[in-house]
Design an enzyme around this catalytic site. Structure first.
Site, PDB file in Angstrom:
ATOM      1  N   LYS A 219     -16.920 -13.353   4.668  1.00  0.00           N
ATOM      2  CA  LYS A 219     -17.943 -12.382   5.040  1.00  0.00           C
ATOM      3  C   LYS A 219     -19.177 -12.460   4.153  1.00  0.00           C
ATOM      4  CE  LYS A 219     -14.272  -9.169   6.230  1.00  0.00           C
ATOM      5  NZ  LYS A 219     -13.610  -8.026   5.591  1.00  0.00           N
TER       6      LYS A 219
ATOM      7  N   ARG B  62       0.818  -1.216   0.000  1.00  0.00           N
ATOM      8  CA  ARG B  62       0.000   0.000   0.000  1.00  0.00           C
ATOM      9  C   ARG B  62       0.853   1.269   0.000  1.00  0.00           C
ATOM     10  NH1 ARG B  62      -5.372  -1.427   3.612  1.00  0.00           N
ATOM     11  NH2 ARG B  62      -6.559  -2.182   1.833  1.00  0.00           N
TER      12      ARG B  62
ATOM     13  N   GLY C 276     -13.803  -3.804   0.865  1.00  0.00           N
ATOM     14  CA  GLY C 276     -15.161  -3.256   0.924  1.00  0.00           C
ATOM     15  C   GLY C 276     -15.414  -2.238  -0.179  1.00  0.00           C
TER      16      GLY C 276
HETATM   17  P1  ADP Z   1     -11.237 -10.711   1.389  1.00  0.00           P
HETATM   18  O1  ADP Z   1     -10.505  -9.964   2.463  1.00  0.00           O
HETATM   19  O2  ADP Z   1     -10.315 -11.169   0.306  1.00  0.00           O
HETATM   20  O3  ADP Z   1     -12.429  -9.966   0.882  1.00  0.00           O
HETATM   21  P2  ADP Z   1     -12.743 -12.165   3.375  1.00  0.00           P
HETATM   22  O4  ADP Z   1     -12.339 -11.143   4.359  1.00  0.00           O
HETATM   23  O5  ADP Z   1     -14.161 -12.286   3.020  1.00  0.00           O
HETATM   24  O6  ADP Z   1     -11.832 -12.042   2.044  1.00  0.00           O
HETATM   25  O7  ADP Z   1     -12.345 -13.616   3.931  1.00  0.00           O
HETATM   26  C1  ADP Z   1     -11.038 -14.055   4.030  1.00  0.00           C
HETATM   27  C2  ADP Z   1     -10.926 -15.133   5.055  1.00  0.00           C
HETATM   28  O8  ADP Z   1     -11.804 -16.202   4.779  1.00  0.00           O
HETATM   29  C3  ADP Z   1      -9.547 -15.719   5.047  1.00  0.00           C
HETATM   30  O9  ADP Z   1      -8.850 -15.235   6.152  1.00  0.00           O
HETATM   31  C4  ADP Z   1      -9.787 -17.227   5.090  1.00  0.00           C
HETATM   32  O10 ADP Z   1      -9.065 -17.868   6.117  1.00  0.00           O
HETATM   33  C5  ADP Z   1     -11.266 -17.339   5.381  1.00  0.00           C
HETATM   34  N1  ADP Z   1     -11.843 -18.552   4.820  1.00  0.00           N
HETATM   35  C6  ADP Z   1     -11.876 -18.935   3.530  1.00  0.00           C
HETATM   36  N2  ADP Z   1     -12.465 -20.137   3.388  1.00  0.00           N
HETATM   37  C7  ADP Z   1     -12.814 -20.550   4.627  1.00  0.00           C
HETATM   38  C8  ADP Z   1     -13.475 -21.712   5.147  1.00  0.00           C
HETATM   39  N3  ADP Z   1     -13.888 -22.685   4.333  1.00  0.00           N
HETATM   40  N4  ADP Z   1     -13.701 -21.762   6.475  1.00  0.00           N
HETATM   41  C9  ADP Z   1     -13.284 -20.778   7.287  1.00  0.00           C
HETATM   42  N5  ADP Z   1     -12.664 -19.654   6.860  1.00  0.00           N
HETATM   43  C10 ADP Z   1     -12.430 -19.538   5.554  1.00  0.00           C
HETATM   44 MG    MG Z   2     -10.946  -9.547   4.482  1.00  0.00          MG
END
Ligand code: ADP
Ligand code: MG
Length: 395
Positions: free
Chosen positions: A198, A37, A375
């Site tokens: 999320k 960043r 987000g």
């Molecule tokens: P991003 O930041 O890329 O938008 P999110 O914040 O929605 O993604 O989610 C990321 C997290 O989701 C990661 O830290 C990962 O460990 C978790 N994750 C992915 N698949 C699973 C799963 N099947 N069970 C639990 N956690 C998961």
């Molecule tokens: Mg995230």
């Protein structure tokens, strides 16, 4: 979206107030774990400095909760910024912002202490906004990842600048150009890969994506809310119970556009980080046995998802396909990132953890665009606009 940028205005002799996003991941000892960043902000900083401006930079870092927290001070960020900028002087202002800003000379950088040390940043407080307003003549928003927030430095501060003096930086301009292409004229067919944890944040954008893409490949924790909504047993996997109704509606509307994993990597308890996870991990197809939890997509799913990526003209990816932080559950995410890197499609990635995964595999250069936003990225895909950009001048 055509917003005025730092290239559209006269900078010589001006003092600029630049909102950057140096909210970098930190290690336990407080050192900078990834400087991505900071590097992203360099083109804007260099452009401004080379064109005869002086620069006051503001950022937030972590969640200090409106009070000073030593570990979240910007000194380490300043050290890294100094290394990256080479000859340019970079000073930090703890609380004496006005005094140091007034003494700033052409070609110099002043970095303000973490804005979130003051509760006024998050609340959009007037007094705080007025104080920041006084520090420069031109406002520059180069903090894409924060553009969905109406915090003081993103919203109330630029509102206080006269028209013609509110612009975006080069990193925000690049993000918007990529996303606008994606929204307006994507190379077809377009495929979305959606994972992560999320569900609540992503389900709305999923609805929008379904209208635009050929396929949505779902993985990560969010897949299990949809699996359950479709009537599968999901064992002890993470489910957002409050979104099951919405998930059912989406499934009904999406038909065969929305693809769920065929198989899963599971362990016999809900703890992915447990010591014996790697020896206990199994692959199951369809439903997940009672007491077991899914933490990654399985090999058949990987084959199907990577084939869809290979056949796409554009791929948008957000959200890891498994708990990739643990090596045992990294395979799905790594396979998808490698398929993106090897594909001829236009590849666009957004999301904090997704970006971190791309960095972990060392493949950022092989993708067309890795957004700094999570987000903000999703909200722009959903609405084609962001609150903090509404107070920037149009071109
Ligand atoms: P991003 O930041 O890329 O938008 P999110 O914040 O929605 O993604 O989610 C990321 C997290 O989701 C990661 O830290 C990962 O460990 C978790 N994750 C992915 N698949 C699973 C799963 N099947 N069970 C639990 N956690 C998961
Ligand atoms: Mg995230």
């Amino acid at each position: 979206m055509t917003k005025k940028t730092v290239c559209d205005i006269e900078l010589c002799g001006k003092r600029l107030l630049i909102r950057a996003d140096f909210n970098v991941p930190l290690r336990e000892d407080g050192s900078v774990a990834s400087d991505r960043r900071i590097r992203v902000a360099l083109p804007t900083l260099r452009h401004c400095l080379e064109n005869g401006a002086s620069v006051v930079v503001m950022t937030h870092l972590g969640r200090p909760g409106g009070q000073p927290v030593e570990k979240l001070g910007v000194r380490r960020v300043a050290t890294r910024l100094r290394e990256l900028l080479g000859e340019t002087p970079v000073e930090v202002a703890d609380t004496d912002w006005e005094e140091k800003a007034n003494n700033l000379k052409t070609g110099e950088v002043l970095l303000l202490e973490n804005l979130r040390f003051d509760p006024g940043e998050k609340s959009g407080d007037e007094r705080f906004a007025n104080r920041l307003r006084g520090l420069g003549e031109v406002y520059v928003n180069d903090a894409f990842a924060t553009c969905h927030r109406e915090h003081a430095s993103m919203f109330a501060v630029p509102k206080r600048f006269p028209e013609g003096n509110r612009v975006i930086g080069l990193s925000v301009a690049k993000e918007l150009a990529m996303l606008d292409d994606l929204l307006e004229s994507p190379r077809q067919p377009m495929v979305a890969v959606l994972g992560g944890a999320k569900v609540a944040d992503k389900i709305e954008v999923l609805k929008v994506l379904l209208g635009r893409v050929r396929k949505v490949l779902v993985g990560g924790a969010m897949a299990y809310t949809f699996m359950k909504a479709r009537g599968f047993d999901v064992g002890a996997s993470a489910v957002d119970e409050g979104k099951l109704g919405l998930a059912r509606q989406i499934l009904a509307r999406a038909g065969d556009k929305l693809i769920l994993p065929h198989d899963h990597v599971v362990v016999p308890h809900p703890d992915a980080s447990s010591q014996d996870a790697s020896s206990q991990a199994r692959v199951t197809e369809g439903s997940i046995p009672a007491g077991w939890s899914a933490f990654d997509i399985g090999p058949r799913t990987i084959e199907c998802y990577t084939a869809a990526i290979r056949g796409a003209g554009t791929v948008v990816w957000n959200g890891p396909l498994g708990k990739f932080e643990d090596e045992t559950f990294r395979t799905g995410t790594e396979a998808v990132v490698r398929a993106l890197a090897e594909s001829n499609a236009v590849t666009v990635v957004g999301g904090g953890e997704s970006g971190a995964a791309v960095e972990l595999f060392g493949l950022a250069e092989k993708l067309d665009h890795v957004s700094t936003g999570g987000g903000a990225f999703l909200q722009y895909l959903e609405n084609g606009s962001l609150p903090a950009l509404s107070v920037i001048d149009d071109r």
